[in-house]
Design a protein around this motif. Structure first.
Motif, PDB file in Angstrom:
ATOM      1  N   ILE A  68     -15.512   9.132  -4.557  1.00 20.33           N
ATOM      2  CA  ILE A  68     -15.080   7.759  -4.291  1.00 20.33           C
ATOM      3  C   ILE A  68     -14.714   7.125  -5.626  1.00 20.33           C
ATOM      4  O   ILE A  68     -15.112   7.625  -6.678  1.00 20.33           O
ATOM      5  CB  ILE A  68     -16.168   6.916  -3.586  1.00 20.33           C
ATOM      6  CG1 ILE A  68     -17.463   6.917  -4.412  1.00 20.33           C
ATOM      7  CG2 ILE A  68     -16.452   7.400  -2.194  1.00 20.33           C
ATOM      8  CD1 ILE A  68     -18.514   5.946  -3.894  1.00 20.33           C
ATOM      9  N   GLY A  69     -13.963   6.030  -5.576  1.00 18.75           N
ATOM     10  CA  GLY A  69     -13.626   5.301  -6.801  1.00 18.75           C
ATOM     11  C   GLY A  69     -12.581   6.011  -7.656  1.00 18.75           C
ATOM     12  O   GLY A  69     -11.915   6.944  -7.197  1.00 18.75           O
ATOM     13  N   ASP A  70     -12.465   5.557  -8.909  1.00 20.72           N
ATOM     14  CA  ASP A  70     -11.399   6.036  -9.790  1.00 20.72           C
ATOM     15  C   ASP A  70     -11.389   7.549  -9.979  1.00 20.72           C
ATOM     16  O   ASP A  70     -10.335   8.181 -10.034  1.00 20.72           O
ATOM     17  CB  ASP A  70     -11.532   5.379 -11.178  1.00 20.72           C
ATOM     18  CG  ASP A  70     -11.311   3.875 -11.095  1.00 20.72           C
ATOM     19  OD1 ASP A  70     -10.643   3.447 -10.136  1.00 20.72           O
ATOM     20  OD2 ASP A  70     -11.810   3.144 -11.965  1.00 20.72           O
ATOM     21  N   SER A 118       0.829  -1.208   0.000  1.00 24.43           N
ATOM     22  CA  SER A 118       0.000   0.000   0.000  1.00 24.43           C
ATOM     23  C   SER A 118       0.863   1.258   0.000  1.00 24.43           C
ATOM     24  O   SER A 118       0.480   2.278  -0.569  1.00 24.43           O
ATOM     25  CB  SER A 118      -1.001  -0.002   1.156  1.00 24.43           C
ATOM     26  OG  SER A 118      -0.356  -0.276   2.357  1.00 24.43           O
ATOM     27  N   PHE A 159     -11.695  14.572   1.220  1.00 29.25           N
ATOM     28  CA  PHE A 159     -12.205  13.206   1.458  1.00 29.25           C
ATOM     29  C   PHE A 159     -12.352  12.839   2.936  1.00 29.25           C
ATOM     30  O   PHE A 159     -12.866  11.780   3.250  1.00 29.25           O
ATOM     31  CB  PHE A 159     -11.274  12.171   0.821  1.00 29.25           C
ATOM     32  CG  PHE A 159     -11.000  12.386  -0.634  1.00 29.25           C
ATOM     33  CD1 PHE A 159     -12.023  12.329  -1.551  1.00 29.25           C
ATOM     34  CD2 PHE A 159      -9.716  12.647  -1.078  1.00 29.25           C
ATOM     35  CE1 PHE A 159     -11.774  12.526  -2.896  1.00 29.25           C
ATOM     36  CE2 PHE A 159      -9.452  12.852  -2.412  1.00 29.25           C
ATOM     37  CZ  PHE A 159     -10.493  12.784  -3.328  1.00 29.25           C
ATOM     38  N   SER A 192     -10.219   9.234   5.836  1.00 27.37           N
ATOM     39  CA  SER A 192      -9.954   8.009   5.079  1.00 27.37           C
ATOM     40  C   SER A 192     -10.200   8.269   3.589  1.00 27.37           C
ATOM     41  O   SER A 192     -11.312   8.094   3.102  1.00 27.37           O
ATOM     42  CB  SER A 192     -10.826   6.868   5.587  1.00 27.37           C
ATOM     43  OG  SER A 192     -12.175   7.140   5.335  1.00 27.37           O
ATOM     44  N   ALA A 193      -9.163   8.702   2.915  1.00 27.69           N
ATOM     45  CA  ALA A 193      -9.271   8.989   1.480  1.00 27.69           C
ATOM     46  C   ALA A 193      -9.490   7.692   0.726  1.00 27.69           C
ATOM     47  O   ALA A 193      -9.014   6.636   1.148  1.00 27.69           O
ATOM     48  CB  ALA A 193      -8.000   9.667   1.000  1.00 27.69           C
ATOM     49  N   PRO A 194     -10.210   7.730  -0.404  1.00 25.50           N
ATOM     50  CA  PRO A 194     -10.357   6.513  -1.213  1.00 25.50           C
ATOM     51  C   PRO A 194      -8.986   6.023  -1.657  1.00 25.50           C
ATOM     52  O   PRO A 194      -8.072   6.843  -1.830  1.00 25.50           O
ATOM     53  CB  PRO A 194     -11.171   6.968  -2.419  1.00 25.50           C
ATOM     54  CG  PRO A 194     -11.529   8.373  -2.203  1.00 25.50           C
ATOM     55  CD  PRO A 194     -10.855   8.892  -1.002  1.00 25.50           C
ATOM     56  N   LYS A 195      -8.838   4.720  -1.855  1.00 27.48           N
ATOM     57  CA  LYS A 195      -7.486   4.201  -2.135  1.00 27.48           C
ATOM     58  C   LYS A 195      -6.924   4.762  -3.438  1.00 27.48           C
ATOM     59  O   LYS A 195      -5.723   4.911  -3.588  1.00 27.48           O
ATOM     60  CB  LYS A 195      -7.463   2.668  -2.123  1.00 27.48           C
ATOM     61  CG  LYS A 195      -8.401   1.988  -3.101  1.00 27.48           C
ATOM     62  CD  LYS A 195      -8.283   0.483  -2.970  1.00 27.48           C
ATOM     63  CE  LYS A 195      -9.143  -0.255  -3.973  1.00 27.48           C
ATOM     64  NZ  LYS A 195     -10.608  -0.037  -3.835  1.00 27.48           N
ATOM     65  N   GLU A 196      -7.810   5.137  -4.357  1.00 22.63           N
ATOM     66  CA  GLU A 196      -7.338   5.689  -5.640  1.00 22.63           C
ATOM     67  C   GLU A 196      -6.707   7.069  -5.454  1.00 22.63           C
ATOM     68  O   GLU A 196      -5.993   7.543  -6.323  1.00 22.63           O
ATOM     69  CB  GLU A 196      -8.506   5.808  -6.631  1.00 22.63           C
ATOM     70  CG  GLU A 196      -9.097   4.485  -7.086  1.00 22.63           C
ATOM     71  CD  GLU A 196     -10.098   3.893  -6.098  1.00 22.63           C
ATOM     72  OE1 GLU A 196     -10.298   4.490  -5.021  1.00 22.63           O
ATOM     73  OE2 GLU A 196     -10.670   2.823  -6.391  1.00 22.63           O
TER      74      GLU A 196
END
Lengths: 318, 437
Positions: free
Chosen positions: A176-178, A94, A260, A263-267
């Motif tokens: 959220i998402g890409d 990560s 965000f 906890s920012a989206p992983k993208e």
């Protein structure tokens, strides 16, 4: 140096320095240090001591069990570093992911900021009606309080109620998402390009007008003038501008955090957010410190190489 | 020379700035005693909390001569503020903590242990509700606080929408919930069976814990080793994510919902028929919900209990009150805690906030005799279990909640979330928790 040499014979000519002369000389030597003292003290307090503390922390297993009494934290040796650099395990994977996201984010954000800033500054060179108003408008994003500005963007990016989907006629997720990565880039460019605009505009003030006049007489086109005069003359300004923007953007924490939340989206999980989560959300300060030290090393190497390259180029030009 | 004069002055000034910048109570013995109190945000806003609490603090000052300086801390900042105070040793004297963090904060050693003597000073152990008291620290150790506000989860539903769909009673099993949810889902009318705060990390983790218990999951071994990636945990997370993915009774836009307000509004506006939340009648009233249309029931259980499944419909939610070990006024701090958990204050504050008293003697108040309150009271007393009382609890909440937030984002974007993907994410969480242990 020349002043010291110039001063020395003057003192000698006046014969052996009397007590007053010695005092004056000592004062002259002490004064710069005295004036620097507050800055040095603050630099120590604000930067150096925390940096050294961070470096030391990275060699300890500092968690919620030992945070209250640092000295009781068990030594970890290089374990924290080994753990985050093991790219086959969760933490390393990560971290590496966040690193690449940060690189892409920095390249895009700095690139667009520079492009927009330079374009606007060059266009603003010519005098025209409404130039003052336009200049002021351009600086608005930079003058707005960061939190208010970014939180407004987060409202605009909402799927069902946001303005962005309304204007684009889309029905997409932006937070959220890409797409969250692109939202981050847009907000970052929007916030930082006025800085590039300001700096380039200041740089352009130093380009002598005669150069353009001479070029115009020689029949050089606008583009040719930009390439042969504006760009080379702006080089020193650009070198500093790009370095500063790179460092700010790579370390950017505020934009993703406000956009965000914790906890920012992983993208869109930049390395700064990743370190924050390791340190303050999952309470592993030793691990967080190790990541910070690695980040610092990376930025140091990049900055040194960059400064070395630009200095060599400058020397070559001279 | 001048440097000699300036340097000490500068150091003094810096030292003075550093000490005055920190909190903490008044230490002089002659001055009237003063306590600093960090309250968590319970009401509709920080100002609302101040308006509720200040008259009570004035009442306490009048009776005891102890002044309490109040600061209401938003939820998003609370854990970090507590942690910073723990590290620096400069914090408030008394503070509220989310009860799920009890064991994590206990591990820091920064809080006054409520041993039997301290518990006696605030009214005695037997006054408190058992489940609430169980969520004040790891078992076998003196708790690090006493319960202040009690909370439990329930299933709120919109009676009008239920009646329109011909459903006469709230679902008692998950199978019924999905079935009812499908009847109530009409995307073309913007109406969905269930609203979820799917973008909220802690909410997700709470539901993972509740569903996990129903599936028979134990997230930590008896020795405290994380085992999030077990079959029952994967099943629980899959079941929760499937409400949006497979059953399609949740609006995919809920993947973006990071606060309760939106879900409350959906239920109130008829955009959602059901919503699982902690007792929130006060909030519903504030946003203009027609209270005659609002019903509440326990969160459903599976129709057939899985092996080792536990009859759990909520975790023991709520807020505890703790005292910083560093306080210069431990007696005054305990006096204040005693005041806040006294029967009249418990009745008044919990009535205002819509939460449940944590002491038995406050329940005689008529406000806690309504049908809705009794639902929550029963859940808290009979089918609630504390979140894992292990030091890594806060990591557990963050990691599993964040992973689920990402899963919902994937589902909303049309990317499938299957068992293998869930197991992989939970495995990563296990590794990260182990690294911090």
């Amino acid at each position: 140096m020349p002043t010291a040499l110039d001063d020395a014979p003057a003192v000698k000519a006046a014969g052996a320095p009397g007590p007053q002369g010695v005092r004056r000389k000592r004062r002259r030597v002490a004064l710069p240090y005295l004036l620097l003292l507050p800055a040095i003290l603050l630099e120590l307090l604000v930067h150096l001591i925390p940096m050294v503390a961070g470096l030391v922390m990275s060699f300890f297993k500092l968690t919620q069990f030992s945070i209250r009494d640092f000295s009781s934290a068990p030594a970890a040796g290089l374990d924290n570093y080994k753990f985050v650099l093991d790219f086959n395990a969760a933490a390393g994977k990560s971290l590496l992911g966040s690193f690449w996201i940060s690189i892409l984010y920095t390249v895009l954000s700095v690139g667009f900021c520079w492009l927009f800033g330079t374009s606007a500054a060059v266009l603003m060179q010519k005098d025209f009606r409404g130039r003052g108003l336009l200049r002021t408008l351009f600086l608005v994003p930079y003058a707005l309080p960061m939190y208010a500005a970014v939180i407004t963007w987060s409202f605009m990016f909402q799927k069902d109620t946001g303005l962005v989907n309304d204007l684009l006629g889309t029905d997409s997720f932006w937070l959220i998402g890409d797409n969250s990565f692109w939202s981050l880039v847009v907000v970052s460019v929007w916030r930082n390009w006025p800085f590039a605009f300001l700096i380039v505009m200041a740089g352009l003030q130093n380009v002598p007008g005669e150069l353009y006049e001479a070029a115009a007489i020689d029949g050089a086109s606008w583009w040719r003038q930009f390439r042969a005069i504006t760009q080379p003359m702006l080089r020193p300004v650009n070198q500093v501008l790009l370095l500063v923007l790179f460092l700010w953007t790579f370390n950017d924490f505020n934009t993703p955090y406000v956009l965000f939340g914790a906890s920012a989206p992983k993208e869109a999980s930049l390395i700064s957010i990743h370190i924050y989560q390791s340190s303050f959300v999952t309470w592993n300060f030793g691990l967080g410190s190790a990541m910070s030290v690695l980040l610092l090393l990376f930025l140091l190497i990049v900055s040194t190489v960059y400064l070395g390259l630009t200095a060599r180029r400058r020397n070559a030009v001279v | 020379m001048r440097i000699g004069k300036i340097a000490p002055a500068l150091v003094l000034a810096l030292a003075a700035a550093a000490t005055t910048a920190c909190g903490g109570g008044d230490t002089s013995s002659s001055a009237p005693k003063e306590l600093v109190y960090w309250a968590s945000n319970q009401g509709t806003s920080l100002d609302n909390d101040k308006a509720v609490l200040q008259p009570e603090l004035d009442k306490f000052e009048k009776a005891s001569g102890i002044k309490v300086k109040l600061e209401v801390v938003p939820w998003t900042d609370l854990l970090n503020r507590i942690l910073a105070a723990t590290t620096s040793g400069k914090g408030p004297d008394v503070l509220n903590i989310g009860n799920t963090w009890s064991a994590s904060l206990q591990a820091t050693g920064a809080f006054l242990p409520f041993d039997d003597a301290a518990l006696e000073k605030v009214g005695g152990k037997s006054r408190f509700l058992g489940p609430s008291l169980a969520a004040t620290g790891a078992s076998g150790q003196p708790p690090v606080g006493v319960p202040l506000y009690g909370q439990a989860y329930g299933l709120y539903y919109n009676k009008k929408l239920f009646a329109e769909a011909g459903i006469t009673k709230p679902p008692a099993t998950w199978e019924e919930l999905v079935e009812d949810g499908k009847k109530l889902t009409k995307p073309d009318k913007g109406q969905w069976g269930l609203s979820l705060q799917a973008g909220q990390v802690t909410e997700n983790s709470h539901h993972a814990a509740i569903l996990g218990a129903q599936q028979g999951a134990q997230f930590f071994t008896a020795e405290g080793k994380p085992q999030l990636a077990s079959d029952p945990s994967v099943a629980a997370v899959q079941q929760f994510v499937d409400l949006m993915q497979k059953d399609k009774i949740v609006n995919p836009a809920n993947a973006e919902y990071a606060d309760t307000a939106k879900s409350l509004k959906d239920l109130s506006d008829g955009k959602a028929a059901m919503f699982m939340n902690q007792a929130s009648a006060g909030s519903f009233k504030n946003i203009g919900m027609d209270m005659a249309n609002l019903g509440v029931a326990p969160i459903p259980l599976p129709a057939t209990a899985p092996p080792n499944g536990r009859k759990v419909t909520s975790f023991v939610a709520g807020i505890n009150m703790s005292v910083f070990k560093n306080t210069k006024n431990p007696d005054a701090a305990l006096d204040f805690v005693k005041f806040m958990v006294s029967a009249p204050e418990q009745a008044l504050l919990n009535k205002t906030y819509g939460s449940l008293p944590t002491v038995q003697d406050a329940y005689s108040d008529a406000a806690f005799q309504t049908e809705d309150v009794k639902v929550f009271q029963n859940v808290l007393a009979n089918s609630a279990e504390p979140m894992p009382q292990v030091p890594q609890e806060s990591q557990f909440e963050t990691l599993i909640g964040t992973a689920m937030k990402g899963m919902f984002a994937d589902v909303a974007a049309g990317k499938p979330v299957d068992g293998a993907k869930i197991r992989d994410q939970l495995n990563q969480a296990d590794q990260q928790i182990s690294a911090g242990s």
